[in-house]
Each structure stands twice: as C-alpha cells, then as structure tokens.
Design a protein around this motif. Structure first.
Motif, PDB file in Angstrom:
ATOM      1  N   UNK A  36     -19.681 -93.056 -39.863  1.00 52.77           N
ATOM      2  CA  UNK A  36     -19.572 -94.504 -39.743  1.00 52.77           C
ATOM      3  C   UNK A  36     -18.932 -94.824 -38.400  1.00 52.77           C
ATOM      4  N   UNK A  37     -18.992 -96.082 -37.982  1.00 56.43           N
ATOM      5  CA  UNK A  37     -18.443 -96.438 -36.670  1.00 56.43           C
ATOM      6  C   UNK A  37     -16.918 -96.512 -36.722  1.00 56.43           C
ATOM      7  N   UNK A  38     -16.294 -96.731 -35.554  1.00 54.35           N
ATOM      8  CA  UNK A  38     -14.841 -96.725 -35.439  1.00 54.35           C
ATOM      9  C   UNK A  38     -14.171 -97.830 -36.239  1.00 54.35           C
ATOM     10  N   UNK A  39     -14.895 -98.923 -36.528  1.00 56.13           N
ATOM     11  CA  UNK A  39     -14.307-100.010 -37.307  1.00 56.13           C
ATOM     12  C   UNK A  39     -14.297 -99.711 -38.794  1.00 56.13           C
ATOM     13  N   UNK A  40     -14.881 -98.574 -39.182  1.00 60.35           N
ATOM     14  CA  UNK A  40     -15.009 -98.213 -40.603  1.00 60.35           C
ATOM     15  C   UNK A  40     -15.856 -99.238 -41.352  1.00 60.35           C
TER      16      UNK A  40
END
Length: 311
Positions: A36-40
């Motif tokens: 998933x991306x860094x922002x969750x």
C-alpha cells in the motif's frame, strides 16, 4: 529457487524484531511484495486536500513483511537484487504541516494528485503546459530488523535500512544491508514513482520483486551499501556507501568512512590511499533530508575503477 509473495494486509507500523515473520525463504529465493502507499490508504486517486488535513500521522509509512531468510545471522550481509518495481498508475505528493525541510515556511496542507502517462514513463505535472516528470520507481522503505529490542518508528532510516528514500534503488540495482538478527527480517514499503535527491516523492502503491542472497563475505557492510546505474544525466555503474546520522556533516563523514573501509577490506589498499581515491573520484549525494531525526548521505564511486568481477 522459489518465488514467495507478501500480501498487502501483511504490514506493520514499526521495526520490531519480535514481530513474527510472514514467510520463511531460502537464500537465492525471489519475493514479491504488494505494498500500500505511504499514507496507508488515507490518500486515494480522487482525494482532496482534506485527506492531508485529516491525516492520521501514526498510520503513515507501513512496511510489509517481515520475511525470514534462512541462514542469515548477525554479522552477515543481505544482498537484495531489485528485479522489478511496478506502480499503480497514479500517485500523490503532499505538503504535511510540520513535516519536511521547509516546514516552517509551508504551514498549510497541500496535495498534488499525479496522472501517469499510459506507458508509465512520465507523470504529468501540468499536462496543458506540457510539464512532466520522468518516472523511476523505487521502494522508499526497505530494511531489516534492528538488533536491539523494542518497536522503532518507520519514519526515520537506520543503519539496517528502513526509510532510506534513496532514488537509486530502482529496478536493476542491488542493495546490501547489515544483518543484526537471525533471519534478517526483511520488510519493504512506501512506493515512490519518482523523487529528487533529498526530497519528497510521488507516492504510489507498489509491487516490488526482489531476490535475496545471504552473503558471508562482506563484514564491512555496516550501513546500507548499493550498486546502481545513476541515470541518463550522468549514466554509469556506481558503488555507494551511506552514512545515516542526525547531523548532515556526521552523515557525510560516515559515508566516506564506510567507503574507505570498503576499499581497504575489499581491495587491500591502505586507508590513506583509500581516502585519496574517495577525494578524487567519489561523489557525495544527499539522499534523504526530511525523515527526522536521521539524514542519509551517500558516497558514490564509479565501478569502472574496479575489476569487472568486484561487487
């Protein structure tokens, strides 16, 4: 050789050597991580700046894993060959209040949603004006568990890797990390579609495929080392060492010290000769300056200086 998969839900928000592995693999195996991306997941393709304003900071930068590599023992080096990095076809860049090099000047939240070209070679900054950014995807987070007990934030980088945010770790590069616990416990995350040296990235969900190899012959690997082809602007095959410290000057000195140690142990030259070679042929790069409290500085030497079979 076997192929293993780490799924998107198999993630954590800390580096902690007590976390149970999600997979056990052999040296030489291939592992694919679905990240998933860094922002969750807090930022989506259709998000507005409200996603930044309402962001839960404690959920940022999840890492996927850990993976236990059989035969990896403290004092060893884990060689990680980055075989493929696949983006989600879109990305985002945020201005998060209180975060970043110029946080004192940019105090309001901001959000840029990037649309990638169909061939995934560029991201449009402004399509109407023809301004686009070339993509070179890589994992911002890639590291091993620390040898000390406890849960450590995934935000700063460590000597065992982590949030190193080094743009040269793209497909075709090789990363070397020091093993501090049995099995290494490899985790990755924080997909980046593009990033400048030291800066903030185009964040994106990512699929990363790597090959892991336990090395018993690299006692000089005390911080992340890597081998990479830098880029079209100054293309070439480079070997790099890093320094990771809370002071940029200390990080720079550390990167040079680690390169000197590599040259002394790998090629049998004395420290004075190694220092001279670093001075006349080495390049210093600031890889990461925003993930407090630690900075990452690299010392790069062209591999054309070395015998063809060296690594």
């Amino acid at each position: 050789m076997s192929i293993h998969s780490v799924r998107r839900h198999q993630c954590n928000l800390a580096w902690d050597n007590s976390i149970a592995p999600v997979a056990h693999v052999e040296s030489g195996d291939t592992v694919t991580f679905d990240c998933i991306d860094a922002s969750n997941g807090q930022v989506q393709r259709n998000s507005t700046v409200a996603s930044i304003s309402n962001m839960i900071f404690e959920q940022l930068d999840p890492v996927h894993g850990p993976v236990f590599i059989k035969g990896a023992l403290p004092g060893d080096t884990l060689q990680i060959d980055i075989l493929d990095v696949e983006t989600a076809g879109w990305g985002w860049t945020g201005l998060i209040p209180g975060f970043g090099l110029l946080a004192d000047e940019f105090t309001e939240p901001g959000l840029k949603i990037w649309k990638f070209t169909e061939d995934n070679k560029f991201a449009w900054f402004d399509e109407a004006k023809g301004i686009k950014v070339p993509l070179r995807p890589f994992p911002g987070e890639i590291g091993l568990a620390r040898g000390v007990p406890g849960a450590f934030s995934t935000i700063p980088p460590y000597n065992t890797g982590g949030n190193v945010d080094t743009k040269f770790l793209s497909a075709g590069s090789t990363l070397y990390l020091p093993v501090e616990v049995e099995g290494g416990l490899l985790s990755v995350g924080d997909g980046h579609a593009a990033q400048g040296d030291g800066g903030t990235a185009i964040e994106t969900p990512m699929k990363l495929t790597v090959r892991v190899t336990v090395r018993k012959d690299r006692p000089y690997t005390k911080t992340p080392h890597f081998r990479t082809v830098v880029g079209q602007e100054d293309a070439g095959d480079y070997y790099a060492t890093t320094g990771i410290e809370p002071d940029i000057r200390d990080a720079t000195r550390s990167a040079v010290h680690h390169m000197i140690e590599f040259l002394v142990q790998r090629f049998g030259i004395d420290r004075k000769e190694a220092y001279i070679l670093c001075s006349v042929a080495g390049d210093l790069r600031m890889h990461e300056v925003v993930d407090m409290p630690n900075f990452v500085v690299g010392m790069l030497l062209p591999r054309s200086l070395f015998p063809a079979d060296s690594d």
